[in-house]
Write a protein that holds these residues in place. Sequence first.
Motif, mmCIF file in Angstrom:
data_model
loop_
_atom_site.group_PDB
_atom_site.id
_atom_site.type_symbol
_atom_site.label_atom_id
_atom_site.label_comp_id
_atom_site.label_asym_id
_atom_site.label_seq_id
_atom_site.Cartn_x
_atom_site.Cartn_y
_atom_site.Cartn_z
ATOM 1 N N TYR A 1 33.619 17.631 -4.552
ATOM 2 C CA TYR A 1 34.272 18.734 -5.261
ATOM 3 C C TYR A 1 33.283 19.362 -6.230
ATOM 4 N N GLN A 2 33.446 20.676 -6.442
ATOM 5 C CA GLN A 2 32.592 21.382 -7.393
ATOM 6 C C GLN A 2 33.412 22.394 -8.168
ATOM 7 N N GLY B 1 34.884 12.326 -6.032
ATOM 8 C CA GLY B 1 36.235 11.932 -5.635
ATOM 9 C C GLY B 1 36.578 10.500 -5.970
ATOM 10 N N ARG B 2 35.665 9.801 -6.616
ATOM 11 C CA ARG B 2 35.920 8.406 -6.982
ATOM 12 C C ARG B 2 36.024 8.287 -8.489
ATOM 13 N N ILE C 1 39.361 19.282 -12.834
ATOM 14 C CA ILE C 1 40.088 19.149 -11.576
ATOM 15 C C ILE C 1 41.398 18.379 -11.749
ATOM 16 N N ALA C 2 41.559 17.708 -12.872
ATOM 17 C CA ALA C 2 42.733 16.855 -13.098
ATOM 18 C C ALA C 2 44.022 17.667 -13.040
ATOM 19 N N ASN D 1 45.169 21.530 -7.661
ATOM 20 C CA ASN D 1 45.035 21.399 -6.217
ATOM 21 C C ASN D 1 43.548 21.218 -5.884
ATOM 22 N N ARG D 2 43.196 20.064 -5.371
ATOM 23 C CA ARG D 2 41.786 19.724 -5.134
ATOM 24 C C ARG D 2 41.184 20.507 -3.966
ATOM 25 N N GLU D 3 42.003 21.023 -3.097
ATOM 26 C CA GLU D 3 41.476 21.765 -1.944
ATOM 27 C C GLU D 3 40.667 22.984 -2.393
#
Length: 98
Positions: free
Chosen positions: A67-68, A78-79, A86-87, A90-92
């Motif tokens: 993710y950026q 993502g870990r 991003i919290a 929508n991560r997409e």
Amino acid sequence: MSKYLELKAQISQLQAQAERLRQEEVEAVVAQIRQQILEYGLTPQDLGLAVVKRGRPPKKEPVPPMYQDPKSGATWNGRGKPPNWIAGKNRERFLIVR
């Protein structure tokens, strides 16, 4: 002297004799094995005797980012705990296309 004490003395002598014979045989076997190792050029790895290193396992390679953040350019793989940008979103939208 009683039979019991005589037998114990014999046992002790036989055990000492057995240990001497065992030591002689071990020396002969070791010499034979060394000669064969030299003859065939064997290594400890060939014999399954590789040294096992103890301690910490090697560090794993870092995972490439998934993710950026388009605004700041910050990335996240993502870990672990997600960063604030991003919290709860929508991560997409933040996926890096490869």
